[in-house]
Design an enzyme around this catalytic site. Structure first.
Site, PDB file in Angstrom:
ATOM      1  N   LYS A 295      27.928  66.348  13.649  1.00 51.42           N
ATOM      2  CA  LYS A 295      27.637  65.760  12.344  1.00 51.42           C
ATOM      3  C   LYS A 295      26.150  65.805  11.972  1.00 51.42           C
ATOM      4  O   LYS A 295      25.808  65.790  10.790  1.00 51.42           O
ATOM      5  CB  LYS A 295      28.149  64.321  12.279  1.00 51.42           C
ATOM      6  CG  LYS A 295      29.677  64.231  12.295  1.00 51.42           C
ATOM      7  CD  LYS A 295      30.151  62.794  12.128  1.00 51.42           C
ATOM      8  CE  LYS A 295      31.667  62.709  12.105  1.00 51.42           C
ATOM      9  NZ  LYS A 295      32.153  61.340  11.894  1.00 51.42           N
TER      10      LYS A 295
ATOM     11  N   ASP B 103      33.207  59.748   5.331  1.00 51.98           N
ATOM     12  CA  ASP B 103      33.587  58.590   6.141  1.00 51.98           C
ATOM     13  C   ASP B 103      33.234  57.291   5.424  1.00 51.98           C
ATOM     14  O   ASP B 103      34.008  56.325   5.455  1.00 51.98           O
ATOM     15  CB  ASP B 103      32.869  58.625   7.493  1.00 51.98           C
ATOM     16  CG  ASP B 103      33.426  59.668   8.441  1.00 51.98           C
ATOM     17  OD1 ASP B 103      34.629  59.981   8.337  1.00 51.98           O
ATOM     18  OD2 ASP B 103      32.659  60.164   9.289  1.00 51.98           O
TER      19      ASP B 103
ATOM     20  N   ALA C  27      27.564  49.844  18.229  1.00 53.59           N
ATOM     21  CA  ALA C  27      26.307  50.287  17.622  1.00 53.59           C
ATOM     22  C   ALA C  27      26.153  51.807  17.657  1.00 53.59           C
ATOM     23  O   ALA C  27      25.040  52.313  17.646  1.00 53.59           O
ATOM     24  CB  ALA C  27      25.120  49.653  18.351  1.00 53.59           C
ATOM     25  N   GLY C  28      27.260  52.540  17.665  1.00 54.90           N
ATOM     26  CA  GLY C  28      27.164  53.991  17.692  1.00 54.90           C
ATOM     27  C   GLY C  28      27.118  54.596  16.306  1.00 54.90           C
ATOM     28  O   GLY C  28      26.796  53.931  15.319  1.00 54.90           O
TER      29      GLY C  28
ATOM     30  N   ARG D  53      19.984  48.923  21.468  1.00 50.36           N
ATOM     31  CA  ARG D  53      21.019  49.086  20.453  1.00 50.36           C
ATOM     32  C   ARG D  53      20.805  48.107  19.302  1.00 50.36           C
ATOM     33  O   ARG D  53      21.023  48.433  18.128  1.00 50.36           O
ATOM     34  CB  ARG D  53      22.396  48.861  21.079  1.00 50.36           C
ATOM     35  CG  ARG D  53      22.860  49.989  21.967  1.00 50.36           C
ATOM     36  CD  ARG D  53      23.119  51.247  21.172  1.00 50.36           C
ATOM     37  NE  ARG D  53      23.977  52.182  21.901  1.00 50.36           N
ATOM     38  CZ  ARG D  53      24.366  53.345  21.420  1.00 50.36           C
ATOM     39  NH1 ARG D  53      24.001  53.722  20.221  1.00 50.36           N
ATOM     40  NH2 ARG D  53      25.124  54.157  22.140  1.00 50.36           N
TER      41      ARG D  53
ATOM     42  N   TYR E  47      42.862  54.896  16.561  1.00 51.47           N
ATOM     43  CA  TYR E  47      44.195  55.162  16.019  1.00 51.47           C
ATOM     44  C   TYR E  47      45.218  55.585  17.069  1.00 51.47           C
ATOM     45  O   TYR E  47      46.404  55.663  16.762  1.00 51.47           O
ATOM     46  CB  TYR E  47      44.135  56.220  14.913  1.00 51.47           C
ATOM     47  CG  TYR E  47      43.628  57.584  15.332  1.00 51.47           C
ATOM     48  CD1 TYR E  47      44.482  58.536  15.884  1.00 51.47           C
ATOM     49  CD2 TYR E  47      42.289  57.924  15.156  1.00 51.47           C
ATOM     50  CE1 TYR E  47      44.017  59.779  16.267  1.00 51.47           C
ATOM     51  CE2 TYR E  47      41.816  59.168  15.519  1.00 51.47           C
ATOM     52  CZ  TYR E  47      42.687  60.090  16.076  1.00 51.47           C
ATOM     53  OH  TYR E  47      42.215  61.320  16.453  1.00 51.47           O
TER      54      TYR E  47
END
Length: 275
Positions: free
Chosen positions: A68, A105, A129-130, A157, A217
């Site tokens: 990304k 997103d 915190a990603g 983080r 999911y």
């Protein structure tokens, strides 16, 4: 006969991706018989050569981890939304040959919440915190009128999340993961952590909780999501996010004004049921 048009999702690992299921369902519902959508295992090293080798039949790409950010230097332009989190998950190839990046997103998360009647909240909590957490903050910048508390495992983080808050215009406060059960008092909780991370918190869900958006999911429901539902709270899962962001990708890549949300969700649910 229409010329063949191609799109695909790239990332690593990619075998589990539901994107082909969702996009192909959209093409079928829209009668786009000349369109195909594939998946390619791809790392950062292979990305430049792959993109350079694409011909005029390609309409777009979906990007997942770890690409990304790696895709950004290869593009001619990125949207303000993508720039806000330094992450592109969608590339559209324009008729004049330009490569335009976007991030679906963030609006996808907002659209999923809106579908469940969540348009505005006075406060929120983020677990983790990603990269997904930063997208969650970008979405909350548009729908949360008050503070957002991020529950994290380290000061590094915490500092990172506060930095994203300053950049995105969100009042981010941080708290230690050991106190993550306190997040459940917020009207909206967004869980962005890997599978298993929140399992131990399921026992701490209070009666009549607010809304939980758990980005996982599979397997579904997570123990946290199951406990939340049992307590009477509204629950959204990763499939909600996947479908809504894919709807926006289909619209951008094909030019259709409205992608078939129901057909895409049904296809995703069937795929997960047999996984």
């Amino acid at each position: 006969m229409p010329s063949p048009r191609r799109a695909a999702v790239l990332g690593s690992p990619i075998a589990h991706s539901l994107s082909p299921v969702l996009h192909r369902a959209a093409y079928a519902a829209l009668g786009l018989d000349a369109w195909s959508y594939d998946r390619f295992e791809m790392d950062e090293a292979g990305l430049p050569g792959f993109v350079a080798g694409l011909d005029e039949s390609w309409a777009g790409l979906s990007l997942t981890m770890p690409l990304k950010r790696a895709i950004i230097p290869l593009l001619d332009e990125i949207s303000d939304t993508a720039a806000s989190v330094e992450a592109v998950n969608t590339v559209v190839f324009t008729e004049d040959g330009r490569r335009v990046g976007d991030n679906t997103d963030i609006p996808g998360l907002i659209a999923a919440l809106r579908e469940r009647g969540v348009d505005k909240v006075e406060s929120a909590a983020v677990l983790g915190a990603g990269a997904t957490a930063s997208s969650a903050l970008a979405a909350l910048a548009r729908i949360c009128t008050g503070p957002v508390t991020a529950y994290v495992r380290s000061e590094a983080r915490a500092e990172e999340m506060r930095g994203w808050g300053e950049r995105l215009g969100v009042d981010v406060r941080t708290a230690d993961w050991a106190n993550a059960d306190r997040a459940f008092a917020a009207p909206l909780v967004i869980a962005t952590t890997p599978a298993g991370t929140t399992d131990a918190l399921a026992e701490e869900v209070p009666g009549a909780p607010g809304t939980l958006f758990d980005v996982l999911y599979h397997p579904w429901p997570t123990p946290l999501a199951a406990a939340w539902s049992k307590g009477g709270g509204a629950v959204l899962g990763g499939l909600d996010l996947l479908v809504h962001q894919a709807v926006l990708q289909v619209e951008q890549m094909t030019g259709v004004p409205e992608a078939p949300l129901s057909a895409m969700r049904d296809a995703g649910e069937r795929a997960l049921a047999t996984a």
